[in-house]
Design an enzyme around this catalytic site. Structure first.
Site, PDB file in Angstrom:
ATOM      1  N   ASP A  58       0.842  -1.192   0.000  1.00 30.74           N
ATOM      2  CA  ASP A  58       0.000   0.000   0.000  1.00 30.74           C
ATOM      3  C   ASP A  58       0.885   1.252   0.000  1.00 30.74           C
ATOM      4  OD1 ASP A  58      -1.655   2.165   0.767  1.00 30.74           O
ATOM      5  OD2 ASP A  58      -2.909   0.888   2.034  1.00 30.74           O
ATOM      6  N   GLY A 106      -1.665  -4.382  -2.905  1.00 25.03           N
ATOM      7  CA  GLY A 106      -1.695  -2.944  -2.655  1.00 25.03           C
ATOM      8  C   GLY A 106      -2.797  -2.527  -1.694  1.00 25.03           C
ATOM      9  N   HIS A 107      -3.215  -1.244  -1.866  1.00 25.59           N
ATOM     10  CA  HIS A 107      -4.165  -0.575  -0.979  1.00 25.59           C
ATOM     11  C   HIS A 107      -5.538  -1.260  -1.020  1.00 25.59           C
ATOM     12  CE1 HIS A 107      -5.668   3.038   1.034  1.00 25.59           C
ATOM     13  NE2 HIS A 107      -6.523   3.281   0.063  1.00 25.59           N
ATOM     14  N   PHE A 108      -6.084  -1.418  -2.232  1.00 23.93           N
ATOM     15  CA  PHE A 108      -7.415  -2.024  -2.390  1.00 23.93           C
ATOM     16  C   PHE A 108      -7.269  -3.548  -2.433  1.00 23.93           C
ATOM     17  CE2 PHE A 108      -8.566   2.269  -3.775  1.00 23.93           C
ATOM     18  CZ  PHE A 108      -9.796   2.423  -3.147  1.00 23.93           C
ATOM     19  N   ALA A 109      -6.866  -4.115  -1.300  1.00 18.59           N
ATOM     20  CA  ALA A 109      -6.529  -5.540  -1.253  1.00 18.59           C
ATOM     21  C   ALA A 109      -7.706  -6.435  -1.643  1.00 18.59           C
ATOM     22  CB  ALA A 109      -6.026  -5.905   0.142  1.00 18.59           C
TER      23      ALA A 109
END
Ligand code: NAG
Ligand code: NAG
Length: 288
Positions: free
Chosen positions: A242, A268-271
């Site tokens: 992330d 990443g962020h939007f797992a």
């Protein structure tokens, strides 16, 4: 058990109309999961998770005011602060008569959910934080343009934040950065976010929230006190690549909650866009 249908509702909460996704029905025999989304998304980010957890839980996923399909009054008519978002969502849970639930918090959902949990610790039976930060350790250098805006809330710094974070490219980047194989990212995720961001007034709403994000950092010590005093059962499950919230932010929960479970995922962020089945499996184990 078969997977229940997902229903799409809108309910008035004060002057707002709050859109939410629901699966299953409230019952003393079934735990309710309250899913709180992040920037610049909406409950749409939970579309896969809801299907996966539907057989086991009653699930409610609202869109925050200013996001998704909830109302987005002009920022001249409604103060877009995290205190206000939390008040609206707290009121939303009372309109729906949710008096006991587990919280799933992601990104902006975290400071909203932690505020609600501090106000009503008896209602929150467990917390799943997916890239939902509560520690300075978790804030990366990607926050620098926003930190500059906090320090000096000038039009020039506001414009820099807009140009850095509120563009089509930045919206897509938040979904693809740190993802091992970006071909698994469904484009309707960032394309929908971008279409909704372009509605009149919404960029100013988002800029006001970036400015008020400083209030979340100021509340971190209060969040830590709540964790240490009330000891909520907590799972921190984190895309470790992330660009905004470093994995140190996941590990840091253990300082106040030594029993917290920490799971780092190579994404990443939007797992949830890449790891929904794995996250669903971890939640089932954690809440069993
Ligand atoms: C909405 O906010 C903008 C500033 O971002 C302002 O120019 C405009 O007049 C506002 N619209 C209404 C209907 O209040
Ligand atoms: C939430 O509900 C309380 C009690 O009804 C009300 O006083 C308050 O204005 C509401 N807050 C928001 C932001 O809707």
């Amino acid at each position: 058990m078969s997977t229940p249908a997902i229903h799409y509702h809108t309910v008035p909460v004060g002057n707002q109309s709050i859109f939410y996704r629901e699966s299953g029905t409230a019952s003393p025999l079934v735990l309710t999961l309250l899913l709180l989304h992040g920037f610049p998304s909406s409950s749409h980010q939970f579309r896969n998770l809801i299907g996966l957890l539907g057989p086991d839980f009653h699930i409610i996923a609202p869109d925050l005011p200013g996001f998704g399909f909830s109302s987005h009054p002009n920022h001249t008519d409604f103060a877009y602060t995290f205190d206000n978002l939390a008040n609206v969502i707290d009121n939303f849970t009372q309109v729906l008569k949710l008096d006991k639930y587990a919280l799933y918090v992601f990104d902006y959902g975290a400071p909203v959910g932690f505020r609600i949990a501090m106000t009503h610790p008896e209602r929150v039976v467990a917390i799943i934080s997916q890239n939902g930060n509560a520690y300075d350790d978790g804030l990366s250098d990607a926050w620098n343009p926003i930190r500059a805006y906090w320090k000096e809330p000038s039009l020039k710094n506001r414009e820099t934040v807009r140009q850095t974070l509120l563009t089509y490219e930045a919206t897509k980047w938040q979904y693809t950065q740190g993802v091992v194989d970006p071909t698994v990212i469904a484009p309707e995720s960032y394309e929908l976010d971008w279409v909704l961001l372009q509605r009149p007034g919404v960029i100013d709403i988002q800029l006001d929230l970036f400015l008020d994000y400083a209030s979340n950092v100021q509340l971190y010590p209060a969040f830590h006190k709540y964790f240490a005093a009330k000891k909520p059962k907590l799972l921190a499950i984190w895309g470790k690549n992330d660009p905004f919230f470093l994995p140190a932010g996941a590990e840091a929960f253990k300082r106040d909650l030594p029993q917290a479970k920490v799971v780092l995922l190579d994404t990443g962020h939007f797992a949830l866009e890449t790891h929904a089945p794995i996250i669903a499996g971890q939640i089932l184990q954690f809440l069993a």
